[in-house]
Design a protein around this motif. Structure first.
Motif, mmCIF file in Angstrom:
data_model
loop_
_atom_site.group_PDB
_atom_site.id
_atom_site.type_symbol
_atom_site.label_atom_id
_atom_site.label_comp_id
_atom_site.label_asym_id
_atom_site.label_seq_id
_atom_site.Cartn_x
_atom_site.Cartn_y
_atom_site.Cartn_z
ATOM 1 N N VAL A 105 10.692 -1.820 -7.874
ATOM 2 C CA VAL A 105 9.284 -1.856 -7.476
ATOM 3 C C VAL A 105 8.999 -3.094 -6.625
ATOM 4 C CG1 VAL A 105 8.546 -0.525 -9.493
ATOM 5 C CG2 VAL A 105 8.411 -3.027 -9.549
ATOM 6 N N PHE A 106 9.873 -4.095 -6.725
ATOM 7 C CA PHE A 106 9.691 -5.325 -5.949
ATOM 8 C C PHE A 106 9.813 -5.052 -4.446
ATOM 9 C CE2 PHE A 106 10.694 -9.579 -4.329
ATOM 10 C CZ PHE A 106 9.737 -10.347 -4.990
ATOM 11 N N ASP A 107 10.471 -3.967 -4.059
ATOM 12 C CA ASP A 107 10.600 -3.619 -2.634
ATOM 13 C C ASP A 107 9.241 -3.602 -1.942
ATOM 14 O OD1 ASP A 107 13.345 -3.336 -2.849
ATOM 15 O OD2 ASP A 107 13.302 -1.144 -2.900
ATOM 16 N N ASN A 108 8.216 -3.128 -2.641
ATOM 17 C CA ASN A 108 6.880 -3.043 -2.053
ATOM 18 C C ASN A 108 6.136 -4.371 -2.037
ATOM 19 O OD1 ASN A 108 7.125 -0.279 -1.537
ATOM 20 N ND2 ASN A 108 6.501 0.219 -3.625
ATOM 21 N N TYR A 109 6.752 -5.409 -2.595
ATOM 22 C CA TYR A 109 6.131 -6.731 -2.649
ATOM 23 C C TYR A 109 7.114 -7.781 -2.127
ATOM 24 C CZ TYR A 109 3.024 -4.091 -5.664
ATOM 25 O OH TYR A 109 2.155 -3.152 -6.152
ATOM 26 N N SER A 110 7.976 -7.391 -1.232
ATOM 27 C CA SER A 110 9.072 -8.262 -0.798
ATOM 28 C C SER A 110 8.591 -9.511 -0.068
ATOM 29 C CB SER A 110 10.067 -7.482 0.057
ATOM 30 O OG SER A 110 9.422 -6.966 1.205
ATOM 31 N N ASP A 111 7.306 -9.550 0.321
ATOM 32 C CA ASP A 111 6.792 -10.781 0.916
ATOM 33 C C ASP A 111 6.413 -11.808 -0.151
ATOM 34 O OD1 ASP A 111 4.689 -9.065 0.163
ATOM 35 O OD2 ASP A 111 3.290 -10.026 1.556
ATOM 36 N N PHE A 112 6.456 -11.409 -1.435
ATOM 37 C CA PHE A 112 6.207 -12.341 -2.534
ATOM 38 C C PHE A 112 7.408 -13.279 -2.677
ATOM 39 C CE2 PHE A 112 2.882 -10.032 -5.391
ATOM 40 C CZ PHE A 112 2.021 -9.934 -4.319
ATOM 41 N N ASP A 113 7.170 -14.431 -3.296
ATOM 42 C CA ASP A 113 8.194 -15.468 -3.412
ATOM 43 C C ASP A 113 9.096 -15.308 -4.633
ATOM 44 O OD1 ASP A 113 7.192 -17.306 -1.211
ATOM 45 O OD2 ASP A 113 5.389 -17.101 -2.447
ATOM 46 N N PHE A 114 8.594 -14.659 -5.681
ATOM 47 C CA PHE A 114 9.368 -14.587 -6.917
ATOM 48 C C PHE A 114 8.963 -13.388 -7.755
ATOM 49 C CE2 PHE A 114 5.651 -17.125 -7.960
ATOM 50 C CZ PHE A 114 5.294 -16.723 -9.235
ATOM 51 N N ILE A 115 9.772 -13.137 -8.770
ATOM 52 C CA ILE A 115 9.482 -12.110 -9.770
ATOM 53 C C ILE A 115 9.372 -12.801 -11.125
ATOM 54 C CG2 ILE A 115 11.909 -11.576 -10.319
ATOM 55 C CD1 ILE A 115 10.930 -8.568 -10.422
#
Length: 186
Positions: A101-111
């Motif tokens: 699901v992180f693919d859709n938030y790949s501009d974020f810096d971390f998980i």
């Protein structure tokens, strides 16, 4: 105990940040304001809300260093938090949510891996997250990894060796001598 007393005690132990969980309540910024009035330690704000946009102005106003939004509350929709100041953004996911699901938030810096049942203090680290963290590290090599839940000295040692940037712990600190607990975590 008064918040200032807790902040002072933790500051004396040289913690890396104050992790604050926010369940859809803008009043969290009153606590952040009080912390800011007596501390320069970074704030790590975990927003659990289906309407993260209502927090954007305050995130900017208080120049919060780390902000993560809980994926399950977003229901998969895209968000565009403000890109101002020194704020780093992350996505929180529970153990049952696929890391992809992180693919859709790949501009974020971390998980942020939530490794216990969210909201249950003192839970045990769900060991299947070790494999998920490895998989995330391979897939997103330039992203930081935060872990929240069930972290004790032993788990922290393993996570550090896996390249985890930050761990959140509450019960482990509260149920032990805070100084000794922090030494174990480091």
């Amino acid at each position: 105990r008064p918040l200032r007393e807790i902040v002072s005690e933790l500051e004396a132990l040289n913690i890396n940040s104050f992790h604050i969980d926010c369940k859809d309540n803008l009043n969290v910024f009153k606590d952040i304001e009080e912390i800011r009035s007596c501390s320069h330690t970074p704030i790590d704000l975990h927003i659990i809300s289906p309407e993260p946009e209502k927090f954007y102005d305050k995130i900017t106003e208080y120049d919060v260093e780390y902000v993560q939004f809980q994926y399950e509350d977003l229901q998969g929709r895209q968000i565009n938090p403000p890109k101002t100041g020194k704020t780093k953004y992350g996505l929180g996911i529970t153990t049952s949510t696929p890391i992809e699901v992180f693919d859709n938030y790949s501009d974020f810096d971390f998980i942020l891996f939530m490794t216990t049942i969210p909201g249950e203090s003192g839970g045990q680290f769900a060991k299947q997250n070790f494999q998920r963290i490895r998989k995330f590290r391979q897939r997103y090599q330039n992203k930081e990894i935060f872990v929240d839940g069930g972290v004790n000295g032993e788990v922290s040692f393993i996570l550090r060796n896996m390249g985890v940037s930050s761990v959140v712990t509450g019960s482990f600190l509260a149920n032990n001598s805070a100084g000794k607990a922090l030494l174990d975590l480091r």
